[in-house]
Design a protein around this motif. Sequence first.
Motif, mmCIF file in Angstrom:
data_model
loop_
_atom_site.group_PDB
_atom_site.id
_atom_site.type_symbol
_atom_site.label_atom_id
_atom_site.label_comp_id
_atom_site.label_asym_id
_atom_site.label_seq_id
_atom_site.Cartn_x
_atom_site.Cartn_y
_atom_site.Cartn_z
ATOM 1 N N PHE A 215 -5.738 -38.049 -13.306
ATOM 2 C CA PHE A 215 -5.997 -37.313 -12.067
ATOM 3 C C PHE A 215 -7.195 -37.900 -11.335
ATOM 4 C CE2 PHE A 215 -8.482 -35.357 -15.422
ATOM 5 C CZ PHE A 215 -9.745 -35.266 -14.845
ATOM 6 N N VAL A 216 -7.227 -37.686 -10.042
ATOM 7 C CA VAL A 216 -8.413 -37.914 -9.211
ATOM 8 C C VAL A 216 -8.448 -36.818 -8.157
ATOM 9 C CG1 VAL A 216 -8.550 -40.419 -9.536
ATOM 10 C CG2 VAL A 216 -7.171 -39.492 -7.654
ATOM 11 N N LEU A 217 -9.635 -36.565 -7.637
ATOM 12 C CA LEU A 217 -9.821 -35.625 -6.535
ATOM 13 C C LEU A 217 -10.419 -36.387 -5.365
ATOM 14 C CD1 LEU A 217 -10.272 -34.000 -9.382
ATOM 15 C CD2 LEU A 217 -10.830 -32.115 -7.846
ATOM 16 N N ARG A 218 -10.049 -36.024 -4.162
ATOM 17 C CA ARG A 218 -10.465 -36.784 -2.975
ATOM 18 C C ARG A 218 -11.892 -36.419 -2.558
ATOM 19 N NH1 ARG A 218 -6.097 -39.338 0.071
ATOM 20 N NH2 ARG A 218 -4.124 -39.012 -1.005
ATOM 21 N N CYS A 219 -12.832 -37.030 -3.263
ATOM 22 C CA CYS A 219 -14.245 -36.905 -2.942
ATOM 23 C C CYS A 219 -14.975 -38.006 -3.703
ATOM 24 C CB CYS A 219 -14.801 -35.520 -3.325
ATOM 25 S SG CYS A 219 -14.742 -35.132 -5.082
ATOM 26 N N ASP B 264 -17.726 -36.822 -8.458
ATOM 27 C CA ASP B 264 -17.430 -38.168 -7.958
ATOM 28 C C ASP B 264 -15.945 -38.396 -7.771
ATOM 29 O OD1 ASP B 264 -16.530 -38.371 -10.561
ATOM 30 O OD2 ASP B 264 -17.775 -40.099 -11.099
ATOM 31 N N GLY B 265 -15.151 -37.352 -7.922
ATOM 32 C CA GLY B 265 -13.707 -37.458 -7.764
ATOM 33 C C GLY B 265 -12.977 -37.852 -9.026
ATOM 34 N N VAL B 266 -13.724 -38.221 -10.076
ATOM 35 C CA VAL B 266 -13.119 -38.679 -11.333
ATOM 36 C C VAL B 266 -13.617 -37.857 -12.520
ATOM 37 C CG1 VAL B 266 -12.964 -40.606 -12.965
ATOM 38 C CG2 VAL B 266 -12.763 -41.031 -10.504
ATOM 39 N N HIS B 267 -14.929 -37.716 -12.635
ATOM 40 C CA HIS B 267 -15.515 -37.050 -13.801
ATOM 41 C C HIS B 267 -15.705 -35.563 -13.518
ATOM 42 C CE1 HIS B 267 -16.684 -41.319 -14.244
ATOM 43 N NE2 HIS B 267 -16.376 -41.081 -15.512
ATOM 44 N N PRO B 268 -15.063 -34.707 -14.289
ATOM 45 C CA PRO B 268 -15.121 -33.272 -14.013
ATOM 46 C C PRO B 268 -16.524 -32.690 -14.180
ATOM 47 C CG PRO B 268 -13.249 -33.797 -15.408
ATOM 48 C CD PRO B 268 -14.113 -35.023 -15.366
ATOM 49 N N THR B 269 -16.784 -31.670 -13.400
ATOM 50 C CA THR B 269 -17.959 -30.832 -13.575
ATOM 51 C C THR B 269 -17.715 -29.886 -14.748
ATOM 52 O OG1 THR B 269 -17.030 -29.188 -12.075
ATOM 53 C CG2 THR B 269 -18.431 -30.913 -11.102
ATOM 54 N N MET B 270 -18.690 -29.022 -15.015
ATOM 55 C CA MET B 270 -18.482 -28.008 -16.046
ATOM 56 C C MET B 270 -17.247 -27.170 -15.734
ATOM 57 S SD MET B 270 -22.428 -26.758 -16.638
ATOM 58 C CE MET B 270 -21.959 -25.400 -17.710
ATOM 59 N N ALA B 271 -17.114 -26.783 -14.458
ATOM 60 C CA ALA B 271 -15.952 -25.982 -14.066
ATOM 61 C C ALA B 271 -14.656 -26.761 -14.259
ATOM 62 C CB ALA B 271 -16.092 -25.543 -12.613
ATOM 63 N N GLY B 272 -14.680 -28.058 -13.907
ATOM 64 C CA GLY B 272 -13.493 -28.878 -14.055
ATOM 65 C C GLY B 272 -13.077 -29.033 -15.503
ATOM 66 N N HIS B 273 -14.028 -29.300 -16.373
ATOM 67 C CA HIS B 273 -13.722 -29.419 -17.804
ATOM 68 C C HIS B 273 -13.196 -28.098 -18.362
ATOM 69 C CE1 HIS B 273 -14.799 -33.448 -19.134
ATOM 70 N NE2 HIS B 273 -15.877 -33.417 -18.378
ATOM 71 N N ALA B 274 -13.808 -26.995 -17.934
ATOM 72 C CA ALA B 274 -13.356 -25.688 -18.414
ATOM 73 C C ALA B 274 -11.921 -25.407 -17.978
ATOM 74 C CB ALA B 274 -14.286 -24.591 -17.916
ATOM 75 N N LEU B 275 -11.589 -25.772 -16.747
ATOM 76 C CA LEU B 275 -10.223 -25.585 -16.266
ATOM 77 C C LEU B 275 -9.246 -26.466 -17.039
ATOM 78 C CD1 LEU B 275 -8.491 -24.081 -14.208
ATOM 79 C CD2 LEU B 275 -8.932 -25.937 -12.581
ATOM 80 N N MET B 276 -9.655 -27.698 -17.341
ATOM 81 C CA MET B 276 -8.824 -28.588 -18.148
ATOM 82 C C MET B 276 -8.570 -28.001 -19.533
ATOM 83 S SD MET B 276 -10.544 -32.256 -17.174
ATOM 84 C CE MET B 276 -9.529 -33.220 -18.330
ATOM 85 N N ALA B 277 -9.629 -27.510 -20.163
ATOM 86 C CA ALA B 277 -9.483 -26.950 -21.508
ATOM 87 C C ALA B 277 -8.540 -25.750 -21.502
ATOM 88 C CB ALA B 277 -10.849 -26.544 -22.056
ATOM 89 N N LYS B 278 -8.691 -24.914 -20.501
ATOM 90 C CA LYS B 278 -7.837 -23.724 -20.400
ATOM 91 C C LYS B 278 -6.377 -24.113 -20.185
ATOM 92 C CE LYS B 278 -7.810 -19.245 -18.014
ATOM 93 N NZ LYS B 278 -8.170 -18.477 -19.217
ATOM 94 N N THR B 279 -6.152 -25.058 -19.277
ATOM 95 C CA THR B 279 -4.786 -25.484 -18.982
ATOM 96 C C THR B 279 -4.153 -26.188 -20.172
ATOM 97 O OG1 THR B 279 -5.277 -25.654 -16.618
ATOM 98 C CG2 THR B 279 -3.400 -26.909 -17.423
#
Length: 254
Positions: free
Chosen positions: A177-181, A232-247
């Motif tokens: 995945f990537v995010l546009r930022c 940076d569009g690639v490396h998740p924040t704390m929130a991003g990692h938490a969402l990944m773990a949950k999913t």
Amino acid sequence: MNSSYDRRRLFRASAAAVVALGLKDPFSHALAADQSSLGRPVKLEAGDTILFQGDSITDAGRDRRRNGVNDPRGFGSGYPMMIASGLLRDYPANGLQIFNRGISGNKVPDLAARWQQDCIDLEPNLLSILIGVNDIWHKRSGKYDGTVESFHSGLTELLIQTTAQLPETTIVICEPFVLRCGAIDDSWFPEFTERREAARKVADSLSLRWVPFQEMFDEAVKVAEPKYWAGDGVHPTMAGHALMAKTWRETLEI
């Protein structure tokens, strides 16, 4: 099992991370998406070994000198640490043995070069792999000349080897995945999309489990800006990692 209900549960549970924004169901339109990634629940047995593999997203700053089983310093601060902690909490009687072998900067050829020691020899019962973003990022920076085709063929070869040597292992392919930022702009596309689709084709062709991280983040950016999930569009924040773990856990139903 009602697959539509399971998909709804997955995305609504993910939406709980941003419920404070006051949106009723920000992921609702994704419920009609392909259901094949859900499959049957993964069943954890006593003494099972779980292995996380990948690049810096999986590495998450772990101490690579600490490779012992269930060693918190060897897990870093990302989604593998969050998942492992939750599984050890929820399955105390199972004696799970969990490892993180993600290494920052890795591409598919890097995984292949260390696969015997860092995967096959560990004989995981459950193997989770997230790889792909460096295969394009390093190409863009002039450090690598791999193509979409070589990514597809290399990942296919690695996974065929793995299924042959570990026929009883449940293999999970996590969607790149990537995010546009940050580092990600329009010039990354459509090649990144092609590489992401190549990963899905490999998973489908070998009947491997699939965790839809790009789909997840595509929905998440509708309720919080991209940099909230990955600065940076690639490396998740704390929130991003938490969402990944949950999913990850809810997709595999463990």
